[in-house]
Motif scaffolding. Sequence first.
Motif, PDB file in Angstrom:
ATOM      1  N   PRO A 108       0.633  -1.045   0.482  1.00  0.00           N
ATOM      2  CA  PRO A 108      -0.060  -0.096  -0.090  1.00  0.00           C
ATOM      3  C   PRO A 108       1.088   1.283   0.441  1.00  0.00           C
ATOM      4  O   PRO A 108       1.666   1.472   0.623  1.00  0.00           O
ATOM      5  CB  PRO A 108      -0.933  -0.182   1.032  1.00  0.00           C
ATOM      6  N   GLN A 306      -3.558   4.544   0.497  1.00  0.00           N
ATOM      7  CA  GLN A 306      -4.472   3.429   1.620  1.00  0.00           C
ATOM      8  C   GLN A 306      -4.166   4.053   2.471  1.00  0.00           C
ATOM      9  O   GLN A 306      -2.703   4.372   2.468  1.00  0.00           O
ATOM     10  CB  GLN A 306      -4.299   1.975   0.619  1.00  0.00           C
ATOM     11  N   ARG A 317      -8.783  -0.797  -0.525  1.00  0.00           N
ATOM     12  CA  ARG A 317      -9.351  -0.093   0.384  1.00  0.00           C
ATOM     13  C   ARG A 317      -8.819   2.129  -0.081  1.00  0.00           C
ATOM     14  O   ARG A 317      -7.363   1.857   0.792  1.00  0.00           O
ATOM     15  CB  ARG A 317      -8.572  -0.581   1.672  1.00  0.00           C
TER      16      ARG A 317
END
Length: 354
Positions: A108, A306, A317
Amino acid sequence: MADRGEPPDGPGNPAGGGDDEYRSLVFDESFVRAARLREFSAQERMEDHAPAVRSLPSRRWRTGPRAAVVLVLLIALAFGTAVFMGLSRPYQASSARPAEPLRSTVIPLAPRGTVPGGTPAALLARSPAAQFDTGADGINLPPAGPTDNFSESQVMAALNTAKEYLVASSLDPDVLTGAQVRPVEMLLDPSQTAQFERSVDRPKDDGAHATAGWLVRFDPAKVALAAPDVKVRGTLKYREEGANTLQVTSDHTFTYTLRPAAGGPHRTGDASLFTVRRELTFRFDQEDLRLHRLEVRASYVEAGPQACPADTTGALRPLLAGQHAAPRGPAGTDPYATGRSAAALCGTLSFSSR
């Protein structure tokens, strides 16, 4: 006047000759009529002659002992031929083998500040993605040529299949929103199907079962696409890896415009950008090329913005417009603990503007 018993020219040759010897043999009319003429049949005429055509042998031999002997000889001949061919050209095992499991790494990227928002057009105009092509046009194929063991058409088939996989796993709206995975799964070697299905249904942070290792997916309960177009730039390369293996590597950056999912609070100008860089290694053997499929050997993914650390096992996400990542310090690791380290890999995302 000549006698009636003498010929007109006088008596015949006293020594005998011509027909004089039959002179005393006279057939009267009654004898001739009483004579019986008999014509022999064809069979009778041929009794004293050899037949012009040889008669065919009886067909009973085909079902008798001679037929059994001939059948046994034929079987023995076939068996002997098979044994000879087996000894002279021993069986060679197929070079096809099960695909190796995918190895994946998902990192991420956390923003340094607040995620900027705006309209999709304005956001893209200020980002490096403004120079990218749109959709599948951004996945360009390199010039293809033959290798030592693969023809030019086979190389082209591998490159096209790799591009098809990238389009299905990175650009298909139904795949991005989690509606289906079939367009991706149908391109995989069957040996990887079980691993793929487990990664989608029961993702795990073990380097082999992260959903993002196979495809790009957003949680539809939280995120929606703000614009259908995805900006893409990258490269495809190929090389031969042994006599029966062709390797294709891809390195592409995909930029999406996202917004909050329907049902949540959002405004016209609250779109944000989300960037995913995917480096994939594909493997093809002769069977894969023939059946239009591939094996995904390795996947390296960077995606942001993220939160960091983030759960990278399932759907991505994204942080949306106006959100920011929580302050974080160095991740701690216990060197005395066994098993996989709990420390998460994380990168920093910088927002570029023009």
